[in-house]
Scaffold this motif. Structure first.
Motif, PDB file in Angstrom:
ATOM      1  N   GLN A  60       0.837  -1.211   0.000  1.00 33.55           N
ATOM      2  CA  GLN A  60       0.000   0.000   0.000  1.00 33.55           C
ATOM      3  C   GLN A  60       0.869   1.258   0.000  1.00 33.55           C
ATOM      4  O   GLN A  60       0.543   2.247  -0.657  1.00 33.55           O
ATOM      5  CB  GLN A  60      -0.938  -0.019   1.205  1.00 33.55           C
ATOM      6  N   VAL A  61       1.996   1.204   0.702  1.00 31.81           N
ATOM      7  CA  VAL A  61       2.936   2.342   0.676  1.00 31.81           C
ATOM      8  C   VAL A  61       3.508   2.482  -0.739  1.00 31.81           C
ATOM      9  O   VAL A  61       3.629   3.592  -1.279  1.00 31.81           O
ATOM     10  CB  VAL A  61       4.061   2.150   1.724  1.00 31.81           C
ATOM     11  N   LYS A  62       3.826   1.329  -1.345  1.00 27.84           N
ATOM     12  CA  LYS A  62       4.351   1.358  -2.719  1.00 27.84           C
ATOM     13  C   LYS A  62       3.317   1.979  -3.666  1.00 27.84           C
ATOM     14  O   LYS A  62       3.674   2.756  -4.545  1.00 27.84           O
ATOM     15  CB  LYS A  62       4.667  -0.063  -3.193  1.00 27.84           C
ATOM     16  N   SER A  63       2.055   1.616  -3.489  1.00 24.74           N
ATOM     17  CA  SER A  63       1.003   2.164  -4.358  1.00 24.74           C
ATOM     18  C   SER A  63       0.913   3.677  -4.210  1.00 24.74           C
ATOM     19  O   SER A  63       0.750   4.403  -5.201  1.00 24.74           O
ATOM     20  CB  SER A  63      -0.361   1.573  -3.997  1.00 24.74           C
ATOM     21  N   SER A  64       1.033   4.156  -2.972  1.00 28.14           N
ATOM     22  CA  SER A  64       0.987   5.607  -2.747  1.00 28.14           C
ATOM     23  C   SER A  64       2.156   6.292  -3.449  1.00 28.14           C
ATOM     24  O   SER A  64       2.018   7.376  -4.019  1.00 28.14           O
ATOM     25  CB  SER A  64       1.059   5.919  -1.257  1.00 28.14           C
ATOM     26  N   TYR A  65       3.286   5.637  -3.387  1.00 30.20           N
ATOM     27  CA  TYR A  65       4.480   6.176  -4.043  1.00 30.20           C
ATOM     28  C   TYR A  65       4.278   6.206  -5.559  1.00 30.20           C
ATOM     29  O   TYR A  65       4.560   7.209  -6.227  1.00 30.20           O
ATOM     30  CB  TYR A  65       5.679   5.324  -3.645  1.00 30.20           C
ATOM     31  N   GLU A  66       3.741   5.097  -6.081  1.00 30.12           N
ATOM     32  CA  GLU A  66       3.504   5.032  -7.531  1.00 30.12           C
ATOM     33  C   GLU A  66       2.489   6.092  -7.967  1.00 30.12           C
ATOM     34  O   GLU A  66       2.596   6.648  -9.059  1.00 30.12           O
ATOM     35  CB  GLU A  66       3.020   3.633  -7.926  1.00 30.12           C
ATOM     36  N   LEU A  67       1.549   6.378  -7.071  1.00 29.09           N
ATOM     37  CA  LEU A  67       0.536   7.386  -7.408  1.00 29.09           C
ATOM     38  C   LEU A  67       1.174   8.776  -7.591  1.00 29.09           C
ATOM     39  O   LEU A  67       0.864   9.474  -8.556  1.00 29.09           O
ATOM     40  CB  LEU A  67      -0.525   7.435  -6.309  1.00 29.09           C
TER      41      LEU A  67
END
Lengths: 274, 428
Positions: free
Chosen positions: B123-130
């Motif tokens: 989920q942290v990775k997804s936020s970063y990708e966003l």
């Protein structure tokens, strides 16, 4: 050259010992960095071991498995190589400790008791001898590995049965993996050992004119191989799994080793005719 | 003054679930938040959002800390029509070092409701990708989130914080993993069609099990679950024959009798072609005769055994906290070191301002004691002297910063030598 061979002979058990210590540390403490160092130490030992055997071959003009103690060293090398390949494929170093105990013991025994002499029998310089001994030792190594995996299987099965989740449970791969590895190793062992014994008979026929020469070690090895083959077929036909198969693998290897030791006790030469 | 990193966290510890649901942001809503921040003329330089079921956290880099929470409140009102003022929201607001360590702790699973939870890292990775997908520049948050992912990976690689099952159904899946290797070939018998059975089946399916048989007294529920898992549905009477085919049996019913008896399993053993047989009895009272566990190749676990496994694993995870915290602290210190080096521009400007201030002060003493021409000459001379005095220090600062040799201690020394912090206060 002889000084180098003697030095490496002392050095080898030391490096294997260090690798064993590090694999043990890795197993008990689960320190991945130590696991990496252990793997490197083992690779170093293998390279040095190869150099050591080649040096012996070059210096004495002989395939370096002419005596029981030289064979033990070759056996240690075979297990090391096979284990390292398994480790690189499975990316799992937790089983290293089990293999290194055997490797270290065999190399230590070999290093302490080996005597370096030039060959007195030209048969030992024959290339067919090299193929025969290499295949045979590979076969025995594979059977030893199979027995080791079976021991691990029994240990893990016992832990799961008793609901204990300690080092063994955390450290070893799944029961089915251990069972498969043991099964493959047994198959490879039977094939290699069979091929080794067969080339031995072929070699005997070429050099001595007999396909089957009466010799206690030959008889013992052939009988042991037939028992192994019988056990393998039994496992296949009766669909033996897990616990039973592991017991057969361990029992088979123990019986094989005992037969060879007894045979070696009866006849201390390589073969009665060499 | 340098930039400030701020974190506003609505999480399971400070926000009830009803409000957490309201402040949760979908990807599109998060993008709107970020756009509003980046395109506004306010104090926000960068903004990123992590939103999961247990937490919604807004991370920002601010020029001046001050009214950020008011801005957040306004945005919720504007974009989601959520009035945080009336909701009596009490989020945790953290600044700089605390905000950094908090994010790293989140990524490492240290702040999760279920200690060492694995999903949070993705989920942290997804936020970063966003934030990477948006057409704005996030130099500081980019590095911050990269380091957060690094912490997450390091905690998972170098500690056991995320290892071992911490729920009954996960423990069952873990046991399966320890006994079998080829999950796609496994056949699983589910006795009972309740929630626990279903959850265990979900976990087993997640590791690759595809072949299920469902045995249940109630036909309707049995069929519903069978359809869900593409499974064969059988009645309880057919359990004995199913035992000869399966590798795993999960039993969870409310029956007061043993549904799987010693004799039933013993008989099935002679007909089975499979090896190990894992039986998990999650029922209370037990539905599997405990004597079954004495049979060879049978691994029997009941709910107490699994509870014990879960408790032991949680204890093991707690023991890993000091090591995990150390990883968080180490990487946070590295980040802070890097972040501080960004202060080279404010340092240069502060240093130049300081020298200019002294020049002005000293020159001012002669303003009415000299002719205009003389004063002009003195002004030129002092300006040139200061420029030459500052030339090498500024050049060196820039070069060291570019080479990555500029450390926090060097900058601190410079600030201490010239008392640059108090210099600004004096001026103000």
């Amino acid at each position: 050259m002889i000084l180098f061979i003697h030095s490496v002979n002392v050095l080898l058990p030391l490096i294997y010992g260090v690798a064993l210590g590090m694999y043990a540390w890795h197993f008990f403490q689960n320190t991945s960095k130590i696991g990496e160092y252990a793997s490197r130490a083992l690779l170093t030992a293998i390279v040095l071991h190869l150099v050591y055997l080649v040096s012996q071959g070059v210096h004495f003009r002989i395939f370096p498995v002419a005596t029981i103690f030289a064979s033990m060293s070759m056996f240690a090398l075979n297990i090391s190589v096979i284990y390292l390949i398994i480790e690189r494929i499975s990316k799992d170093r937790k089983t290293g400790i089990f293999f290194l105990i055997i490797i270290f013991c065999f190399q230590l025994c070999s290093s302490m008791l080996i005597t370096f002499e030039s060959p007195t029998n030209s048969i030992l310089s024959n290339s067919m001898f090299g193929i025969h001994t290499t295949l045979t030792l590979f076969g025995v190594s594979a059977l030893a590995i199979s027995a080791l995996y079976s021991i691990m299987y029994l240990m893990l099965a016992k832990e799961i049965k008793r609901h204990r989740f300690g080092l063994i449970y955390d450290g070893l791969p799944a029961l089915e993996t251990l069972e498969n590895m043991s099964r493959y190793a047994t198959g490879a062992g039977i094939i290699f050992l069979g091929a080794g014994l067969f080339t031995g008979h072929l070699w005997s026929y070429k050099v001595l004119g007999y396909f089957f020469k009466y010799d206690v070690k030959i008889i013992a090895s052939d009988v042991a191989w037939f028992f192994y083959l019988f056990g393998w077929i039994l496992v296949k036909i009766r669909h033996l799994h897990g616990l039973k198969m592991s017991r057969v693998a361990i029992g088979g290897f123990l019986a094989f080793i005992i037969i060879l030791f007894v045979a070696n006790f009866v006849d201390t030469t390589f073969h009665s005719f060499i | 003054m340098s930039d400030t990193i701020i974190a506003v966290s609505y999480n399971y510890q400070n926000t009830p679930v009803e409000l957490r649901d309201k402040v949760a942001l979908s990807d599109d809503e998060a993008k709107q938040f970020i756009r509003a921040a980046m395109e506004g003329q306010g104090e926000i330089k960068e903004l990123a959002i992590i939103s999961t079921c247990n937490r919604t956290e807004i991370y920002a880099v601010l020029r001046e800390p001050g009214h950020f929470f008011d801005w957040v409140t306004d945005q919720y009102q504007h974009l989601k029509q959520v009035n945080l003022k009336t909701e009596s929201a009490d989020p945790t607001i953290l600044y700089n070092a605390h905000a950094i360590e908090h994010l790293f702790g989140v990524a490492g699973g240290l702040k999760s409701m279920m200690l060492g939870e694995n999903q949070i890292l993705s989920q942290v990775k997804s936020s970063y990708e966003l934030i990477l997908s948006l057409p704005y520049s996030f130099p500081i948050l980019n590095r911050l989130f990269q380091d957060a992912v690094r912490v997450g990976k390091s905690v998972r690689t170098n500690t056991h914080l995320c290892k071992g099952a911490v729920s009954i159904s996960l423990a069952a899946a873990d046991l399966t993993r320890k006994i079998y290797a080829n999950f796609s070939k496994l056949k699983v018998l589910l006795v009972g069609a309740g929630e626990t059975t279903e959850l265990t089946a979900v976990h087993l399916r997640a590791i690759g099990v595809v072949d299920f048989i469902i045995a249940n007294r109630g036909e309707e529920r049995r069929k519903v679950l069978a359809e869900k898992f593409n499974a064969k549905a059988i009645s309880l009477d057919e359990i004995p024959s199913a035992l000869t085919q399966v590798d795993i049996a999960i039993v969870a019913t409310k029956s007061k009798d043993y549904l799987i008896t010693h004799d039933m399993v013993k008989k099935s053993l002679s007909e089975r072609k499979q090896g190990s047989f894992l039986i998990i009895d999650i029922s209370s009272p037990r539905n599997v005769d405990p004597l079954v566990g004495d049979l060879p190749q049978i691994y029997l676990y009941n709910i107490n055994d699994l509870d014990k496994v879960v408790a032991e694993n949680l204890e093991k995870r707690k023991k890993e906290l000091p090591v995990a915290n150390e990883i968080v602290r180490e990487i946070a210190a590295e980040f802070r070191e890097w972040f501080k080096t960004l202060e080279v521009v404010p340092t240069i400007s502060r240093l130049s301002g300081y020298f200019e201030h002294i020049r002005d002060q000293e020159l001012g003493k002669f303003k009415y004691k000299t002719t205009e021409q003389e004063f002009q000459k003195m002004d030129d001379l002092s300006r040139k002297i200061i420029r030459k005095l500052l030339h090498y220090p500024i050049k060196e600062l820039r070069e060291q910063n570019n080479n990555g040799n500029l450390t926090v201690s060097k900058i601190d020394t410079l600030w201490d030598l010239y008392r640059l912090k108090s210099f600004k206060k004096d001026k103000e």
